[in-house]
Motif scaffolding. Structure first.
Motif, PDB file in Angstrom:
ATOM      1  N   ILE A 229       3.263   5.171  -0.334  1.00  0.00           N
ATOM      2  CA  ILE A 229       2.292   4.438  -1.143  1.00  0.00           C
ATOM      3  C   ILE A 229       0.942   4.507  -0.457  1.00  0.00           C
ATOM      4  O   ILE A 229       0.854   4.678   0.767  1.00  0.00           O
ATOM      5  N   VAL A 230      -0.104   4.369  -1.245  1.00  0.00           N
ATOM      6  CA  VAL A 230      -1.465   4.219  -0.729  1.00  0.00           C
ATOM      7  C   VAL A 230      -2.014   2.923  -1.309  1.00  0.00           C
ATOM      8  O   VAL A 230      -1.972   2.707  -2.531  1.00  0.00           O
ATOM      9  N   THR A 231      -2.501   2.058  -0.438  1.00  0.00           N
ATOM     10  CA  THR A 231      -3.002   0.760  -0.893  1.00  0.00           C
ATOM     11  C   THR A 231      -4.380   0.897  -1.525  1.00  0.00           C
ATOM     12  O   THR A 231      -5.057   1.928  -1.399  1.00  0.00           O
ATOM     13  N   GLU A 232      -4.786  -0.143  -2.157  1.00  0.00           N
ATOM     14  CA  GLU A 232      -6.196  -0.262  -2.530  1.00  0.00           C
ATOM     15  C   GLU A 232      -7.003  -0.497  -1.252  1.00  0.00           C
ATOM     16  O   GLU A 232      -6.435  -0.815  -0.200  1.00  0.00           O
ATOM     17  N   PRO A 233      -8.317  -0.330  -1.310  1.00  0.00           N
ATOM     18  CA  PRO A 233      -9.118  -0.550  -0.097  1.00  0.00           C
ATOM     19  C   PRO A 233      -8.863  -1.923   0.517  1.00  0.00           C
ATOM     20  O   PRO A 233      -8.764  -2.928  -0.183  1.00  0.00           O
ATOM     21  N   ILE A 234      -8.711  -1.934   1.847  1.00  0.00           N
ATOM     22  CA  ILE A 234      -8.474  -3.164   2.592  1.00  0.00           C
ATOM     23  C   ILE A 234      -9.766  -3.541   3.315  1.00  0.00           C
ATOM     24  O   ILE A 234     -10.281  -2.753   4.120  1.00  0.00           O
ATOM     25  N   PRO A 235     -10.312  -4.710   3.030  1.00  0.00           N
ATOM     26  CA  PRO A 235     -11.590  -5.089   3.666  1.00  0.00           C
ATOM     27  C   PRO A 235     -11.489  -5.054   5.190  1.00  0.00           C
ATOM     28  O   PRO A 235     -10.496  -5.494   5.774  1.00  0.00           O
ATOM     29  N   GLU A 255      -4.186   5.489   8.359  1.00  0.00           N
ATOM     30  CA  GLU A 255      -5.423   5.018   7.718  1.00  0.00           C
ATOM     31  C   GLU A 255      -6.000   6.155   6.881  1.00  0.00           C
ATOM     32  O   GLU A 255      -6.081   7.301   7.329  1.00  0.00           O
ATOM     33  N   ASP A 256      -6.414   5.835   5.652  1.00  0.00           N
ATOM     34  CA  ASP A 256      -6.870   6.872   4.731  1.00  0.00           C
ATOM     35  C   ASP A 256      -8.060   6.340   3.931  1.00  0.00           C
ATOM     36  O   ASP A 256      -7.888   5.668   2.919  1.00  0.00           O
ATOM     37  N   ALA A 257      -9.272   6.599   4.427  1.00  0.00           N
ATOM     38  CA  ALA A 257     -10.518   6.234   3.723  1.00  0.00           C
ATOM     39  C   ALA A 257     -10.564   4.754   3.363  1.00  0.00           C
ATOM     40  O   ALA A 257     -10.847   4.363   2.219  1.00  0.00           O
ATOM     41  N   GLY A 258     -10.263   3.920   4.365  1.00  0.00           N
ATOM     42  CA  GLY A 258     -10.314   2.491   4.137  1.00  0.00           C
ATOM     43  C   GLY A 258      -9.063   1.917   3.505  1.00  0.00           C
ATOM     44  O   GLY A 258      -9.026   0.719   3.179  1.00  0.00           O
ATOM     45  N   LYS A 259      -8.064   2.742   3.306  1.00  0.00           N
ATOM     46  CA  LYS A 259      -6.789   2.308   2.736  1.00  0.00           C
ATOM     47  C   LYS A 259      -5.690   2.647   3.735  1.00  0.00           C
ATOM     48  O   LYS A 259      -5.909   3.388   4.691  1.00  0.00           O
ATOM     49  N   ALA A 300       7.873  -3.303   6.012  1.00  0.00           N
ATOM     50  CA  ALA A 300       6.485  -2.990   6.331  1.00  0.00           C
ATOM     51  C   ALA A 300       5.585  -4.214   6.169  1.00  0.00           C
ATOM     52  O   ALA A 300       4.648  -4.422   6.955  1.00  0.00           O
ATOM     53  N   VAL A 301       5.839  -5.038   5.153  1.00  0.00           N
ATOM     54  CA  VAL A 301       5.016  -6.236   4.937  1.00  0.00           C
ATOM     55  C   VAL A 301       5.180  -7.209   6.091  1.00  0.00           C
ATOM     56  O   VAL A 301       4.220  -7.877   6.513  1.00  0.00           O
ATOM     57  N   ARG A 302       6.385  -7.299   6.628  1.00  0.00           N
ATOM     58  CA  ARG A 302       6.583  -8.152   7.803  1.00  0.00           C
ATOM     59  C   ARG A 302       5.914  -7.564   9.034  1.00  0.00           C
ATOM     60  O   ARG A 302       5.397  -8.301   9.879  1.00  0.00           O
ATOM     61  N   ARG A 303       5.907  -6.231   9.134  1.00  0.00           N
ATOM     62  CA  ARG A 303       5.332  -5.582  10.314  1.00  0.00           C
ATOM     63  C   ARG A 303       3.807  -5.568  10.253  1.00  0.00           C
ATOM     64  O   ARG A 303       3.117  -5.746  11.273  1.00  0.00           O
ATOM     65  N   VAL A 304       3.251  -5.302   9.072  1.00  0.00           N
ATOM     66  CA  VAL A 304       1.795  -5.265   8.879  1.00  0.00           C
ATOM     67  C   VAL A 304       1.471  -6.242   7.743  1.00  0.00           C
ATOM     68  O   VAL A 304       1.430  -5.859   6.568  1.00  0.00           O
ATOM     69  N   PRO A 305       1.277  -7.532   8.062  1.00  0.00           N
ATOM     70  CA  PRO A 305       1.112  -8.549   7.020  1.00  0.00           C
ATOM     71  C   PRO A 305      -0.031  -8.281   6.051  1.00  0.00           C
ATOM     72  O   PRO A 305      -0.003  -8.775   4.908  1.00  0.00           O
ATOM     73  N   ALA A 306      -1.032  -7.501   6.468  1.00  0.00           N
ATOM     74  CA  ALA A 306      -2.150  -7.216   5.558  1.00  0.00           C
ATOM     75  C   ALA A 306      -1.681  -6.512   4.292  1.00  0.00           C
ATOM     76  O   ALA A 306      -2.360  -6.558   3.257  1.00  0.00           O
ATOM     77  N   LEU A 307      -0.518  -5.883   4.351  1.00  0.00           N
ATOM     78  CA  LEU A 307      -0.003  -5.206   3.165  1.00  0.00           C
ATOM     79  C   LEU A 307       0.350  -6.197   2.058  1.00  0.00           C
ATOM     80  O   LEU A 307       0.338  -5.841   0.873  1.00  0.00           O
ATOM     81  N   ALA A 308       0.677  -7.419   2.430  1.00  0.00           N
ATOM     82  CA  ALA A 308       1.082  -8.404   1.431  1.00  0.00           C
ATOM     83  C   ALA A 308      -0.041  -8.713   0.444  1.00  0.00           C
ATOM     84  O   ALA A 308       0.220  -9.041  -0.725  1.00  0.00           O
TER      85      ALA A 308
END
Length: 814
Positions: A229-235, A255-259, A300-308
């Protein structure tokens, strides 16, 4: 467009474009690359673009290192952006065993000249602030790893090839490869256009198997679905985040262009394309399967909470090609000459591409690989392994094994019980726990009554250690029966058989019938291509025995070494001639009882072979050993194998007969210092370096590799030699496996090629090559302090040239 060129490359993914680029770098530009649709459109375009360097062996690492070096300067050379960033990588462990695996990898990395640092959870947090580290055991930091844009780097290599004169044709699908007199001579494109060439390369990704299969060539690969998956931009996402691998959670992060890109290699994969892959497949994705991916995402959400809190911009599912052993396919095919392949990349195509292109380009130019590449040589595979059902079942497992624990002796669980010896069921009844090699089921160990048959995987003593100890000690004290049916056997027959074999073999094989010759087959550089025994069974007939894993490779070497005008005919008789090894001080007495033959030293010296009666059967018996005890190899027709096994087992009870497996064989051969091709000896190692000069017929007027050996013999002592090592650790010594650094006086001078625990002498053993510009001799060994590094810690070691068990061979003489 010319109708004839030097080289045709089929496939315009990252591998094909890299081969074209590197051929051009060598000045070979009469090359046409044919892509069925558009460049990168199969698998390359959707690759994650991870560029890591540490692989399982030295030469695989060298190819990956070169890839990183190439990507670093490719944009400046070609003007095409590549997106290459050297932002490093983190490999994380959630438990002690994984951390040991990573630390062993770090030691290996130093052995290869790579920078690798052990890092604490706190240091991991500093480098990757988003990750939760409270439950981590630690990790490894590799600063020279990075990432790249797969499509861009492929187009850069294509541009570099074009700039030097290579022709690249898109929308040019190849219908079939042309073969004449056993040689690839060109291709036919859809629509009937015929293009001739001196050499053809298949780099067609997941289409390669079917294209090759149409002309009888086995390429053992199958596509599987690969998810990310690729997330939306993460501030405020840091743009310099390293690539992060979490094998224990089957995941990787980039990391992929802010995502953030989150990908996985799940334990049970989904094979794809079993019934064929459409010719129209181009920049396509496969249907989403969120339920399949959800367990990975939850971890992954537990490991990198920003994904939540991050939305998912892209859920991607695309096919990747996998092979039965998770290693790619490279080199000239054994079935058709002048046909090369580079495919089946198991999701490491991008990081392998530069090295693959460079190596195969040199291979095409020179007629031989530029370095030892047995790990990925297409000839390591068996023809049956291209069976579609076999590949479908095995691929379910191989994708996940990329991130699973890489345990020593780990066994495949899928597509098993494919090849069996005639006594397979009898072995199971004796408690055999089977391992697999080249699809052949063979005993790893025999579980004593009441003992577990589980492997008990570990980097230390595994669950089978007590059973193997018993097998080894019984071999030293009584007699043990080993099923060695998986060894490959060939016949070479004809009036020119002796002449042909004498040219191939380093030792003199013009010997009386009944004599066994241990020898190597060498290449023109003096390197060891095969390690074999050759028995002259009649004036015009020889039996050749080699490793089961080398069956395809060595038979190809043999047949391609027969001149066209020679009256010599090779036949692979492996399936019809099982072999049983009867080893130990009581083997002579047992064999005499069941045969009535005189097996005394006078009547049956070491290194001889003859036919005898055994029970109701007639068998060939050769007095040889690979375990360092008095023993015989018994060759029996498949139709009599069960009878012979039963006779030996019944009569053997009075002699303390036990059964032994391949884990015991490895322990026993390590104590004797017996080499294993593919580990301790290979195509870059000469008999002089390997301590096998005694097996060379120096007085022979001509044999392949002789001139190179004579030049090498002028250097005394050799600057590189294989030595035996024993760890001087009285309690709980670490076990050696491969590529552990060998230190001499605070300098790395070599590495371990193979290891094992010696139960007869009670020590952890290894062997490996060490180098010194002034030569490696007894003085060099005695004048330094030697250590072996295991998992970032060094242990004292004793070293010598001979094996540590029975160096005078008294036991073998019985």
């Amino acid at each position: 467009m010319a109708k004839s060129v030097d080289i045709i490359i089929v496939g315009g993914g990252v591998a094909g474009c890299s081969i074209a680029y590197h051929l051009a770098q060598l000045g070979i530009t009469d090359v046409v690359l044919l892509e069925r649709k558009q460049l990168t459109c199969g698998t390359t375009w959707h690759a994650a673009g991870l560029v890591t360097q540490l692989r399982a062996t030295r030469n695989m690492t060298e190819l990956a290192k070169y890839t990183g070096e190439l990507f670093h300067g490719l944009e400046a050379e070609t003007g095409q952006a590549t997106g290459f960033r050297q932002n490093g990588s983190l490999r994380l462990a959630t438990h002690a065993a994984r951390l040991e695996e990573l630390k062993r990898g770090a030691s290996m990395a130093r052995n290869f000249g790579l920078e690798a640092q052990e890092v604490t959870p706190g240091e991991i947090k500093e480098r990757y602030p988003l990750v939760e580290v409270d439950d981590l055991a630690g990790g490894i930091w590799m600063p020279n790893d990075g990432q790249v844009n797969p499509s861009d780097v492929t187009l850069a290599m294509a541009k570099g090839a074009r700039q030097k004169g290579v022709t690249i044709r898109e929308n040019a699908p190849v219908e079939r490869i042309l073969v004449e007199n056993g040689h690839a001579v060109g291709v036919v494109l859809r629509g009937g256009e015929e293009l001739r060439a001196a050499k053809v390369v298949i780099a067609g990704g997941m289409w390669s198997r079917d294209l090759a299969g149409d002309i009888g060539v086995s390429l053992t690969l199958h596509a599987a679905e690969h998810f990310y998956i690729v997330t939306e931009p993460i501030p405020n996402l840091p743009r310099d985040l390293p690539v992060m691998f979490l094998g224990d959670e089957c995941s990787y992060y980039k990391e992929d262009a802010g995502k953030l890109l989150l990908g996985c290699f799940e334990p049970e994969a989904k094979p794809w394309g079993h019934k064929g892959i459409s010719d129209d497949f181009c920049f396509d994705s496969l249907p989403e399967d969120f339920d399949h991916f959800e367990p990975i995402l939850d971890m992954a959400v537990r490991r990198v909470p920003a994904l939540a809190d991050a939305g998912i911009q892209l859920f991607f599912n695309g096919p990747e090609s996998f092979t039965p052993d998770d290693r790619y396919l490279l080199g000239e095919t054994p079935e058709v000459r002048d046909l090369f392949c580079a495919c089946g990349f198991n999701s490491v195509g991008i990081l392998s591409s530069g090295g693959v292109g460079k190596a195969l380009a040199a291979w095409i130019r020179d007629g031989h690989p530029p370095m030892e590449l047995a790990d990925v040589d297409v000839r390591r595979m068996q023809p049956f392994q291209s069976n579609s059902r076999y590949l479908f079942d095995r691929t379910k497992e191989t994708l996940g094994l990329l991130f699973a624990m890489h345990w020593p002796y780990r066994q495949f669980e899928t597509a098993r019980n494919v090849r069996q010896s005639p006594v397979h069921d009898r072995l199971l009844s004796q408690g055999a726990v089977m391992t697999e090699a080249a699809g052949f089921e063979r005993p790893g160990f025999f579980a004593a009554d009441g003992r577990s048959k589980e492997f008990g995987y570990s980097y230390g003593p595994q669950g089978w250690f007590p059973d193997v100890r018993a097998e080894c000690l019984n071999t030293a004290e009584n007699v043990t029966l080993f099923d060695q049916s998986c060894f490959a056997k060939y016949l070479l027959q004809g009036r020119d058989a002796c002449r042909v074999l004498n040219h191939i073999s380093a030792a003199e094989v013009d010997v009386p019938p009944g004599k066994v010759v241990y020898t190597q087959w060498l290449n023109d550089r003096g390197g060891i291509e095969a390690d074999v025994t050759i028995t002259r069974t009649a004036p015009d007939t020889y039996m050749i025995v080699t490793l089961g894993a080398s069956q395809t490779r060595d038979f190809s070497w043999l047949t391609r070494s027969i001149p066209e005008d020679a009256h010599a005919f090779a036949t692979d008789i492996t399936a019809g001639l099982p072999m049983l090894g009867l080893m130990g001080p009581k083997s002579r007495a047992l064999l005499e009882v069941v045969s009535g033959a005189d097996l005394s030293d006078a009547a049956f010296p070491f290194g001889t072979s003859r036919e005898i009666e055994l029970g109701y059967a007639r068998v060939r018996v050769s007095r040889l050993t690979y375990v360092g005890e008095l023993g015989w190899e018994i060759y029996v027709g498949a139709d009599f194998a069960c009878h012979v096994f039963d006779v030996l087992t019944k009569a053997g009870a009075a002699f303390g007969l036990g059964h032994g497996g391949y884990f015991a064989i490895n322990s026993l051969r390590m104590e004797k210092g017996y080499r294993h091709w593919g580990h301790d000896i290979g195509e870059e190692d000469t008999p002089l370096q390997a301590g096998l000069g005694f097996a060379v017929g120096w007085d022979k007027p001509a044999f392949r590799g002789r001139d190179a050996l004579l030049r090498a013999r002028e250097s005394k002592p050799q600057a590189r030699r294989l030595i035996q090592l024993r760890l001087d650790v009285p309690e709980d010594p670490p076990l050696l496996y491969h590529e552990e650094p060998i230190w001499r006086d605070d300098t790395i001078v070599g590495s371990i090629t193979s290891g094992g625990y010696g139960h007869r002498i009670g020590a952890s053993l290894g062997m490996g090559y060490v180098s010194h510009p002034d030569g490696v001799d007894a003085v060099f060994l005695k004048s330094g302090t030697f250590e072996v590094e295991v998992a970032c810690k060094r242990y004292p070691a004793s070293v010598q040239f001979k094996g540590f068990y029975d160096p005078t061979n008294d036991r073998i003489r019985g």
